[in-house]
Design a protein around this motif. Sequence first.
Motif, PDB file in Angstrom:
ATOM      1  N   ASN A  55      -1.339  33.877 -56.654  1.00 27.68           N
ATOM      2  CA  ASN A  55      -1.458  34.995 -55.893  1.00 27.68           C
ATOM      3  C   ASN A  55      -2.102  34.562 -54.694  1.00 27.68           C
ATOM      4  O   ASN A  55      -2.004  35.083 -53.347  1.00 27.68           O
ATOM      5  N   ALA A  56      -3.394  33.829 -54.809  1.00 26.77           N
ATOM      6  CA  ALA A  56      -4.120  33.330 -53.667  1.00 26.77           C
ATOM      7  C   ALA A  56      -3.642  32.626 -52.703  1.00 26.77           C
ATOM      8  O   ALA A  56      -3.736  32.644 -51.501  1.00 26.77           O
ATOM      9  N   LEU A  57      -2.801  31.709 -53.331  1.00 29.41           N
ATOM     10  CA  LEU A  57      -2.104  30.610 -52.567  1.00 29.41           C
ATOM     11  C   LEU A  57      -0.802  31.663 -51.524  1.00 29.41           C
ATOM     12  O   LEU A  57      -0.669  31.254 -50.165  1.00 29.41           O
ATOM     13  N   ALA A  58      -0.386  32.625 -52.210  1.00 29.77           N
ATOM     14  CA  ALA A  58       0.633  33.483 -51.521  1.00 29.77           C
ATOM     15  C   ALA A  58      -0.063  34.249 -50.434  1.00 29.77           C
ATOM     16  O   ALA A  58       0.493  34.306 -49.392  1.00 29.77           O
ATOM     17  N   SER A  77     -12.489  31.780 -50.524  1.00 30.04           N
ATOM     18  CA  SER A  77     -12.752  32.988 -49.991  1.00 30.04           C
ATOM     19  C   SER A  77     -11.517  33.821 -50.398  1.00 30.04           C
ATOM     20  O   SER A  77     -11.521  34.920 -50.781  1.00 30.04           O
ATOM     21  N   VAL A  78     -10.290  33.191 -50.186  1.00 24.20           N
ATOM     22  CA  VAL A  78      -8.919  34.100 -50.479  1.00 24.20           C
ATOM     23  C   VAL A  78      -8.879  34.472 -51.984  1.00 24.20           C
ATOM     24  O   VAL A  78      -8.650  35.529 -52.415  1.00 24.20           O
ATOM     25  N   LEU A  79      -9.208  33.465 -52.972  1.00 17.92           N
ATOM     26  CA  LEU A  79      -9.343  33.629 -54.421  1.00 17.92           C
ATOM     27  C   LEU A  79     -10.177  35.005 -54.608  1.00 17.92           C
ATOM     28  O   LEU A  79      -9.980  35.534 -55.576  1.00 17.92           O
ATOM     29  N   ARG A  80     -11.534  34.665 -54.251  1.00 18.03           N
ATOM     30  CA  ARG A  80     -12.314  35.770 -54.499  1.00 18.03           C
ATOM     31  C   ARG A  80     -11.908  37.258 -54.086  1.00 18.03           C
ATOM     32  O   ARG A  80     -11.858  38.073 -54.975  1.00 18.03           O
ATOM     33  N   LEU A  81     -11.161  37.315 -52.961  1.00 14.13           N
ATOM     34  CA  LEU A  81     -10.766  38.515 -52.570  1.00 14.13           C
ATOM     35  C   LEU A  81      -9.698  39.183 -53.760  1.00 14.13           C
ATOM     36  O   LEU A  81      -9.331  40.307 -53.596  1.00 14.13           O
ATOM     37  N   THR A  82      -8.738  37.892 -53.859  1.00 13.95           N
ATOM     38  CA  THR A  82      -7.360  38.156 -54.910  1.00 13.95           C
ATOM     39  C   THR A  82      -8.025  38.844 -56.117  1.00 13.95           C
ATOM     40  O   THR A  82      -7.402  39.837 -56.475  1.00 13.95           O
ATOM     41  N   ARG A 222       9.124  31.785 -41.274  1.00 15.65           N
ATOM     42  CA  ARG A 222       9.832  31.734 -42.307  1.00 15.65           C
ATOM     43  C   ARG A 222       9.289  30.753 -43.347  1.00 15.65           C
ATOM     44  O   ARG A 222       9.336  31.035 -44.828  1.00 15.65           O
ATOM     45  N   ASN A 223       8.835  29.679 -43.144  1.00 14.18           N
ATOM     46  CA  ASN A 223       8.217  28.733 -43.956  1.00 14.18           C
ATOM     47  C   ASN A 223       7.203  29.571 -44.675  1.00 14.18           C
ATOM     48  O   ASN A 223       6.968  29.326 -46.111  1.00 14.18           O
ATOM     49  N   ALA A 224       6.337  30.208 -44.120  1.00 13.06           N
ATOM     50  CA  ALA A 224       5.352  30.898 -44.606  1.00 13.06           C
ATOM     51  C   ALA A 224       5.625  32.117 -45.543  1.00 13.06           C
ATOM     52  O   ALA A 224       5.238  32.309 -46.667  1.00 13.06           O
ATOM     53  N   PHE A 225       6.905  32.806 -45.282  1.00 11.46           N
ATOM     54  CA  PHE A 225       7.446  33.839 -46.045  1.00 11.46           C
ATOM     55  C   PHE A 225       8.014  33.361 -47.322  1.00 11.46           C
ATOM     56  O   PHE A 225       7.642  33.872 -48.319  1.00 11.46           O
ATOM     57  N   TYR A 226       8.702  32.377 -47.124  1.00 13.90           N
ATOM     58  CA  TYR A 226       9.240  31.820 -48.595  1.00 13.90           C
ATOM     59  C   TYR A 226       8.257  31.106 -49.241  1.00 13.90           C
ATOM     60  O   TYR A 226       8.233  31.062 -50.313  1.00 13.90           O
ATOM     61  N   THR A 227       7.420  30.245 -48.959  1.00 17.25           N
ATOM     62  CA  THR A 227       6.233  29.655 -49.472  1.00 17.25           C
ATOM     63  C   THR A 227       5.555  30.996 -50.131  1.00 17.25           C
ATOM     64  O   THR A 227       5.052  30.886 -51.497  1.00 17.25           O
ATOM     65  N   SER A 228       5.040  31.982 -49.531  1.00 11.06           N
ATOM     66  CA  SER A 228       4.413  32.862 -50.394  1.00 11.06           C
ATOM     67  C   SER A 228       5.273  33.791 -51.354  1.00 11.06           C
ATOM     68  O   SER A 228       4.649  34.092 -52.625  1.00 11.06           O
ATOM     69  N   LEU A 229       6.439  33.788 -50.994  1.00 14.15           N
ATOM     70  CA  LEU A 229       7.447  34.476 -52.062  1.00 14.15           C
ATOM     71  C   LEU A 229       7.594  33.400 -53.423  1.00 14.15           C
ATOM     72  O   LEU A 229       7.590  34.204 -54.436  1.00 14.15           O
ATOM     73  N   PHE A 230       7.682  32.371 -52.921  1.00 14.74           N
ATOM     74  CA  PHE A 230       7.637  31.363 -54.195  1.00 14.74           C
ATOM     75  C   PHE A 230       6.415  31.414 -55.232  1.00 14.74           C
ATOM     76  O   PHE A 230       6.672  31.506 -56.364  1.00 14.74           O
ATOM     77  N   TYR A 231       5.185  31.559 -54.457  1.00 15.96           N
ATOM     78  CA  TYR A 231       4.186  31.706 -55.260  1.00 15.96           C
ATOM     79  C   TYR A 231       4.104  32.889 -55.990  1.00 15.96           C
ATOM     80  O   TYR A 231       3.634  32.884 -57.328  1.00 15.96           O
ATOM     81  N   GLU A 232       4.289  33.983 -55.515  1.00 18.41           N
ATOM     82  CA  GLU A 232       4.268  35.269 -56.142  1.00 18.41           C
ATOM     83  C   GLU A 232       5.186  35.140 -57.242  1.00 18.41           C
ATOM     84  O   GLU A 232       4.798  35.632 -58.331  1.00 18.41           O
ATOM     85  N   PHE A 233       6.539  34.829 -56.914  1.00 21.66           N
ATOM     86  CA  PHE A 233       7.468  34.816 -58.143  1.00 21.66           C
ATOM     87  C   PHE A 233       7.071  33.988 -59.369  1.00 21.66           C
ATOM     88  O   PHE A 233       7.279  34.469 -60.344  1.00 21.66           O
ATOM     89  N   ALA A 234       6.523  32.743 -58.673  1.00 27.18           N
ATOM     90  CA  ALA A 234       5.916  31.783 -60.014  1.00 27.18           C
ATOM     91  C   ALA A 234       5.085  32.608 -60.783  1.00 27.18           C
ATOM     92  O   ALA A 234       4.857  32.300 -62.114  1.00 27.18           O
TER      93      ALA A 234
END
Length: 356
Positions: A55-58, A77-82, A222-234
């Motif tokens: 989730n944090a990577l996304a 920082s992002v993991l803490r917020l997540t 687009r790369n950021a979009f699909y990277t985030s989507l991949f991490y969330e789906f995983a």
Amino acid sequence: MGSKAYKALFMAIGIFSLGYMIYGTGLLVIWENINRTGIWFLPVIGSWLVIYILNALAFRAIIREPQLPETNMSFWSVLRLTISGYAINYITPFVALGGEPYRILELKPTLGIQKATSSVLLYSLMHMFSHVLFWLASIVLIVAVVPLSDVMLAGCGILLVVGLVLGYWFINVYKKGFTVSTFRLLEKVPFIKHKAREFALKNAENLYEVDEQIRVLYSDRRNAFYTSLFYEFAGRVIGCLEIYFTAHAIGMEMTLAQSLIVSSGSSLFANLIFFFPMQLGTREGGLALALRSVGLPAAQGIFIGVVLRIREIVWIIIGLALIGKKTKNNEMNDSEEHGNGLKPVPVHVKSSYRNN
């Protein structure tokens, strides 16, 4: 409300809700179920560390923009917020509403109000969009694996159509944004239309900027979009493992495919009744129905639900502890309060809003 007051409020709500959650479950029940789960309880807890990392990577993929050095936040920082944001979502009566304002307030000193707001909105949209895609994949799996009656097959067909419609709506939101259109809709609602219009006129520039950043993610990043989507789906797929581990702890012969079906089915049921605090009772019912659909004892849904509830308690405690932590970015910006207030809105932007 300032960031410190907001933290204090949610810490108080969190402690109260956590106490209620533990009281409602029962200390003896918690201890007995941890003992019954045995060593399998560790991978149940650990699987969610993996999920939160994904989730944090996304979230970080959405936040980071090469041309904006301040968006290069540390992963911690992002993991803490997540984790802390999801802990707040667990304890608020309307699921997934409390953690978002908290994240915006935490990101605002570093990113400014528009970027903080758009990043949190985009991540929330991505989180929901991945859920819709997960449900669609699960429906295909259910049709392929589970023997279905004509009624159940028709139900899957309806859910498939609903999922495709939702997916189409999400893509349109990514193409056009939705904050301005949402406030235009609110301006037609009795009792709140005047307040909504006043807010929209006052913050028109910010609303248009947020919509532009939503559009840019899909059109130009687009790369950021699909990277985030991949991490969330995983993360959704990894989430099935806690049910798989819990089932095997009590000797249930559950396959990974069955755990995916049970996970998606129970989450669908829980999200249909999203207004229950901490989803009390809804998850257990959803688990029982999902277990029955794959030919497993429905009664075991209560045990699995209790173990998942205990896992939530553990991560709520961790999340509440992280609310009080400060990142280096926040410490550096506390004195500066970058983006502390809303930017003044030029006259031409206000006029543009009125004319649209």
